[in-house]
Motif scaffolding. Sequence first.
Motif, short mmCIF file in Angstrom:
data_model
loop_
_atom_site.label_atom_id
_atom_site.label_comp_id
_atom_site.label_asym_id
_atom_site.label_seq_id
_atom_site.Cartn_x
_atom_site.Cartn_y
_atom_site.Cartn_z
N UNK A 25 -53.19 60.40 14.94
CA UNK A 25 -54.58 60.70 14.32
C UNK A 25 -54.56 61.09 12.89
N UNK A 26 -53.52 61.88 12.57
CA UNK A 26 -53.27 62.26 11.07
C UNK A 26 -52.95 60.97 10.20
N UNK A 27 -52.27 60.15 11.14
CA UNK A 27 -51.73 59.08 10.28
C UNK A 27 -52.96 58.24 10.11
N UNK A 28 -53.61 57.93 10.81
CA UNK A 28 -55.03 57.13 10.83
C UNK A 28 -55.79 57.73 9.55
N UNK A 29 -56.09 59.12 9.55
CA UNK A 29 -56.99 59.57 8.44
C UNK A 29 -56.27 59.56 7.03
N UNK A 30 -55.10 59.45 7.20
CA UNK A 30 -54.14 59.30 5.80
C UNK A 30 -54.36 57.79 5.44
N UNK A 31 -54.25 56.99 6.30
CA UNK A 31 -54.63 55.51 6.13
C UNK A 31 -55.87 55.04 5.61
N UNK A 32 -56.80 55.92 6.00
CA UNK A 32 -58.27 55.83 5.70
C UNK A 32 -58.66 56.59 4.51
N UNK A 33 -58.05 57.47 3.97
CA UNK A 33 -58.31 58.47 3.05
C UNK A 33 -57.92 57.88 1.54
N UNK A 35 -57.47 58.90 -2.84
CA UNK A 35 -57.68 60.02 -3.94
C UNK A 35 -57.25 61.42 -3.58
N UNK A 36 -58.19 62.37 -3.72
CA UNK A 36 -57.58 63.73 -3.08
C UNK A 36 -57.69 63.90 -1.93
N UNK A 37 -58.34 63.23 -1.08
CA UNK A 37 -58.51 63.05 0.38
C UNK A 37 -57.30 62.86 1.12
N UNK A 38 -56.69 61.77 0.50
CA UNK A 38 -55.28 61.14 0.64
C UNK A 38 -54.15 62.19 0.71
N UNK A 39 -54.25 62.58 -0.64
CA UNK A 39 -53.02 63.80 -0.95
C UNK A 39 -53.32 64.85 0.28
N UNK A 40 -54.64 65.42 0.53
CA UNK A 40 -54.70 66.31 1.55
C UNK A 40 -54.07 65.92 2.86
N UNK A 41 -54.47 64.72 3.36
CA UNK A 41 -53.92 64.16 4.49
C UNK A 41 -52.52 63.93 4.57
N UNK A 42 -51.97 63.47 3.43
CA UNK A 42 -50.54 63.63 3.31
C UNK A 42 -49.73 64.73 3.78
N UNK A 43 -50.40 65.78 3.01
CA UNK A 43 -49.82 67.26 3.17
C UNK A 43 -50.10 67.70 4.75
N UNK A 44 -51.26 67.19 5.43
CA UNK A 44 -51.35 67.76 6.61
C UNK A 44 -50.44 67.11 7.41
N UNK A 45 -50.08 65.64 7.32
CA UNK A 45 -49.11 65.20 8.01
C UNK A 45 -47.79 65.67 8.01
N UNK A 47 -47.07 68.95 7.35
CA UNK A 47 -46.92 70.10 8.40
C UNK A 47 -46.89 69.70 9.75
N UNK A 48 -47.79 68.64 10.17
CA UNK A 48 -47.83 68.25 11.50
C UNK A 48 -46.59 67.76 12.07
N UNK A 49 -45.61 67.26 11.20
CA UNK A 49 -44.41 66.87 11.43
C UNK A 49 -43.50 67.99 11.72
N UNK A 50 -43.47 68.88 10.71
CA UNK A 50 -42.73 70.38 11.05
C UNK A 50 -43.09 70.83 12.05
N UNK A 51 -44.32 70.97 12.35
CA UNK A 51 -44.52 71.55 13.78
C UNK A 51 -43.94 70.85 14.90
#
Length: 91
Positions: A25-33, A35-45, A47-51
């Motif tokens: 779901x995070x990957x889909x979010x990043x792919x559809x974001x 500007x700044x939203x894309x950077x935030x989505x990438x950062x979220x992904x 973190x999810x990978x680390x978890x």
Amino acid sequence: MHGGQSDRHQVIRELFELFVTVQQMGQVFANTSHGAAHNNARELNELLHQVRLKIEEIHAEFPAIGRFGDVDETAIVARLTTRFEARGAGR
């Protein structure tokens, strides 16, 4: 909560399966974001990978259990996203 090793193994396996879906779901979010939203989505992904790596590390500590090699990520995503889509359709 007191549980046996098999209970702990089941919980960590379910967490792993959940994070497979969350990462998708995070990957889909990043792919559809953009500007700044894309950077935030990438950062979220990231973190999810680390978890997910931490969950795999915890799982590997269980004796004679090994890795998640038998987990079919495609089936997990299909099962969990189908439930999500079904809930959304009822709105």
